[in-house]
Design a protein around this motif. Structure first.
Motif, short mmCIF file in Angstrom:
data_model
loop_
_atom_site.label_atom_id
_atom_site.label_comp_id
_atom_site.label_asym_id
_atom_site.label_seq_id
_atom_site.Cartn_x
_atom_site.Cartn_y
_atom_site.Cartn_z
N ALA A 157 34.34 43.47 38.60
CA ALA A 157 35.06 44.75 38.82
C ALA A 157 35.32 45.08 40.34
O ALA A 157 36.36 45.91 40.63
CB ALA A 157 34.60 45.84 37.94
N SER A 158 34.52 44.67 41.02
CA SER A 158 34.75 45.01 42.43
C SER A 158 35.91 44.31 43.18
O SER A 158 36.16 45.00 44.20
CB SER A 158 33.30 44.32 43.36
OG SER A 158 33.15 43.04 43.15
N TYR A 159 36.57 43.34 42.40
CA TYR A 159 37.61 42.50 42.97
C TYR A 159 39.06 43.20 42.60
O TYR A 159 39.89 42.74 42.80
CB TYR A 159 37.49 41.16 42.61
CG TYR A 159 36.46 40.37 43.22
CD1 TYR A 159 36.26 40.29 44.50
CD2 TYR A 159 35.51 39.73 42.33
CE1 TYR A 159 35.33 39.58 45.16
CE2 TYR A 159 34.68 39.09 42.94
CZ TYR A 159 34.29 38.86 44.13
OH TYR A 159 33.58 38.22 44.84
N PHE A 160 38.81 44.54 41.80
CA PHE A 160 39.86 44.92 41.15
C PHE A 160 41.15 45.19 42.07
O PHE A 160 42.25 44.71 42.00
CB PHE A 160 39.56 46.03 40.48
CG PHE A 160 40.59 47.00 39.76
CD1 PHE A 160 41.33 46.52 38.56
CD2 PHE A 160 41.40 48.10 40.52
CE1 PHE A 160 42.36 47.12 38.07
CE2 PHE A 160 42.29 48.62 39.92
CZ PHE A 160 42.79 48.36 38.90
N LEU A 161 40.77 46.14 43.24
CA LEU A 161 41.64 46.43 44.13
C LEU A 161 42.11 45.18 45.06
O LEU A 161 43.47 45.05 44.99
CB LEU A 161 41.19 47.43 45.03
CG LEU A 161 42.10 47.84 46.17
CD1 LEU A 161 43.29 48.61 45.60
CD2 LEU A 161 41.30 48.88 47.22
N ALA A 162 41.47 44.32 45.37
CA ALA A 162 41.71 43.15 46.09
C ALA A 162 42.57 42.28 45.32
O ALA A 162 43.62 41.99 45.95
CB ALA A 162 40.33 42.34 46.59
N ALA A 163 42.22 42.08 43.93
CA ALA A 163 43.19 41.14 43.13
C ALA A 163 44.32 41.65 42.98
O ALA A 163 45.43 41.04 43.14
CB ALA A 163 42.65 40.88 41.91
N LYS A 164 44.70 43.09 42.73
CA LYS A 164 46.06 43.44 42.51
C LYS A 164 46.85 43.57 43.99
O LYS A 164 47.97 43.45 43.79
CB LYS A 164 46.00 45.26 42.13
CG LYS A 164 45.09 45.15 40.71
CD LYS A 164 45.98 44.59 39.50
CE LYS A 164 45.48 44.79 38.15
NZ LYS A 164 45.04 46.14 37.67
N THR A 165 45.96 43.79 45.05
CA THR A 165 46.69 43.61 46.18
C THR A 165 47.26 42.18 46.53
O THR A 165 48.41 42.06 46.95
CB THR A 165 45.81 44.08 47.37
OG1 THR A 165 45.41 45.43 47.01
CG2 THR A 165 46.51 43.93 48.72
N VAL A 166 46.57 41.24 46.36
CA VAL A 166 46.87 39.83 46.48
C VAL A 166 48.11 39.60 45.81
O VAL A 166 49.22 39.04 46.32
CB VAL A 166 45.82 38.92 46.18
CG1 VAL A 166 46.37 37.42 46.45
CG2 VAL A 166 44.63 39.03 47.43
N PHE A 167 48.00 39.74 44.41
CA PHE A 167 49.08 39.51 43.40
C PHE A 167 50.31 40.32 43.70
O PHE A 167 51.33 39.56 43.44
CB PHE A 167 48.63 39.62 42.03
CG PHE A 167 47.33 38.73 41.62
CD1 PHE A 167 47.09 37.41 42.25
CD2 PHE A 167 46.34 38.94 40.77
CE1 PHE A 167 46.22 36.62 42.06
CE2 PHE A 167 45.35 38.13 40.63
CZ PHE A 167 45.20 37.08 40.87
N SER A 168 50.38 41.49 43.81
CA SER A 168 51.35 42.31 44.26
C SER A 168 52.11 41.86 45.40
O SER A 168 53.28 41.84 45.41
CB SER A 168 50.99 43.71 44.14
OG SER A 168 52.16 44.76 44.82
N GLU A 169 51.34 41.77 46.44
CA GLU A 169 51.99 41.03 47.66
C GLU A 169 52.76 39.46 47.73
O GLU A 169 53.75 39.47 48.20
CB GLU A 169 51.25 41.14 48.87
CG GLU A 169 50.78 42.66 49.23
CD GLU A 169 50.03 42.99 50.14
OE1 GLU A 169 49.24 41.78 50.88
OE2 GLU A 169 49.80 43.92 50.88
N LEU A 170 51.93 38.79 47.06
CA LEU A 170 52.54 37.36 46.63
C LEU A 170 53.60 37.62 46.00
O LEU A 170 54.60 36.82 46.02
CB LEU A 170 51.44 36.62 46.27
CG LEU A 170 50.49 36.25 47.18
CD1 LEU A 170 49.13 35.45 46.44
CD2 LEU A 170 50.80 35.49 48.45
N VAL A 171 53.43 38.31 44.74
CA VAL A 171 54.84 38.26 43.76
C VAL A 171 56.04 38.91 44.67
O VAL A 171 57.03 38.47 44.40
CB VAL A 171 54.49 39.07 42.22
CG1 VAL A 171 55.59 39.46 41.84
CG2 VAL A 171 53.57 38.26 41.81
N GLY A 172 55.45 39.98 45.42
CA GLY A 172 56.73 40.72 46.12
C GLY A 172 57.34 39.78 47.11
O GLY A 172 58.66 40.01 47.41
N ASN A 173 56.47 38.94 47.67
CA ASN A 173 57.29 38.15 48.72
C ASN A 173 58.36 37.09 48.02
O ASN A 173 59.28 36.74 48.55
CB ASN A 173 56.32 37.14 49.46
CG ASN A 173 55.77 37.81 50.70
OD1 ASN A 173 56.34 37.95 51.74
ND2 ASN A 173 54.44 38.28 50.51
#
Length: 361
Positions: free
Chosen positions: A198-214
């Motif tokens: 669960a400690s990766y929740f924010l990091a994972a969402k940030t990574v996927f959101s930004e890569l998909v957004g690109n």
């Protein structure tokens, strides 16, 4: 040797065996022996001058066992020197199993070949499991309808029927407009956290959101961009989560070059020449600095900003571009190794694989 000789004869047909050996720095007797053993690929005239046989139909056999990115690139290698072929058939041996990283590249390649007018055939007759996996993962849902499939495509998509029913899979999903991408990012992030912490929740969402957004911001391709996730538990090896983000657009270097001179003058001065070396350097810079973007300083390519949180374990990012692939390996947040592969069969766009090793979970 096959690749080296083929590329040489593609550019300079009509060379004798000794000339080929000299050009490539190889032993003459070994070259002549190889040429005579591969007369389905090479042909010589009465003067003992060798040329490539230009095939109208090329068959690619993926063989058996696991197909990772290396095995995939090796199998499709002959396409590099059979550019005039108008039909390409892909076959799969018994127990052939595609890793997600190879699946994403294969789907992009098949759609791109079809888009330029090639007749593409995918034959999984010998491997029903591959056919089932393609259906379950969503491969057939995004495969161009002009591609011929043996056996025929399933009447019902297993990816749609059983969506989110597997705890180790996020079926391929289309990257569209930002509002539509939100659900895909949530699905990727939730499954990632489920298999890590669960400690990766924010990091994972940030990574996927930004890569998909690109992909949404930069792709500019009519072929849809896709993202998916698969969890692997190999015997006697650490579990790892593999996520792919794939598009058939311009590619990172080409996209950056559209505004490189105005937005990043220092980088332009260093990498203005359009060479493979400079493109590799640009891609590496974009993924490690976090401040390189088509629109100037900003979110960059979406990894460095959260790397410190997301790479507490071993992380490998593989970025496949038109004719090269770059792999960045991290351990405990530090970049420990960079490797590259050049001279790959052209596949347009950007195909990113994010491998997260979670042996402690």
């Amino acid at each position: 040797m096959l690749k080296a000789i083929s590329e040489l004869l593609d550019e300079s047909p009509g060379l004798k065996g000794r000339q080929i050996a000299k050009e490539l720095g190889l032993d003459k007797s070994q070259v002549n022996s190889f040429l005579h053993k591969n007369q389905d690929t090479f042909v010589k005239n009465s003067n003992h001058e060798w040329c490539l046989i230009r095939a109208q139909h090329v068959e690619i056999d993926f063989g058996t066992g696991w197909i990772d990115e290396k095995a995939f690139e090796s199998a499709i290698g002959k396409l590099a020197y059979q550019k005039d072929a108008n039909k390409i058939t892909f076959r799969f041996g018994i127990d052939c199993k595609f890793l997600l990283i190879a699946l994403a590249r294969f789907l992009a390649l098949a759609n791109q070949l079809t888009a330029i007018g090639k007749d593409v055939v995918i034959d999984t007759t010998a491997c029903p499991n591959t056919h089932s996996f393609f259906s379950r993962n969503g491969f057939f849902d995004y495969l161009n309808q002009s591609v011929t499939c043996f056996p025929e495509r399933p009447a019902m998509s297993a990816a749609k029927t059983y969506r989110d029913n597997s705890d180790t899979l996020v079926e391929l999903g289309e990257i569209a407009q930002p509002t539509q991408n939100k659900e895909l990012v949530i699905r990727l992030g939730d499954r990632f956290v489920e298999h890590s912490s669960a400690s990766y929740f924010l990091a994972a969402k940030t990574v996927f959101s930004e890569l998909v957004g690109n992909v949404t911001d930069h792709s500019e391709s009519k072929i849809p961009g896709l993202a998916g996730l698969q969890v692997y538990r190999p015997y006697n090896k650490p579990k790892h989560i593999q996520t792919v983000i794939s598009d058939s657009g311009l590619g990172i270097a080409a996209t950056l070059r559209t505004t490189l001179q105005s937005e990043h003058p220092k980088l332009y001065a260093q990498f203005s020449a359009e060479t493979v070396e400079n493109d590799i350097a640009l891609v590496q810079k974009a993924f490690t600095s976090g401040e390189v973007s088509r629109f100037g300083k900003g979110r960059g390519l979406g990894f460095k900003s959260s790397r410190e949180h997301a790479s507490k374990e071993k992380v490998i990012i593989v970025i496949r571009q038109l004719t090269f692939s770059l792999a960045l390996e991290y351990s405990k947040g530090q970049l420990i190794n960079v490797s590259e592969d050049r001279g790959l069969v052209p596949i347009t766009g950007t195909h990113i694989c994010f491998d997260f090793y979670v042996d402690n979970f």
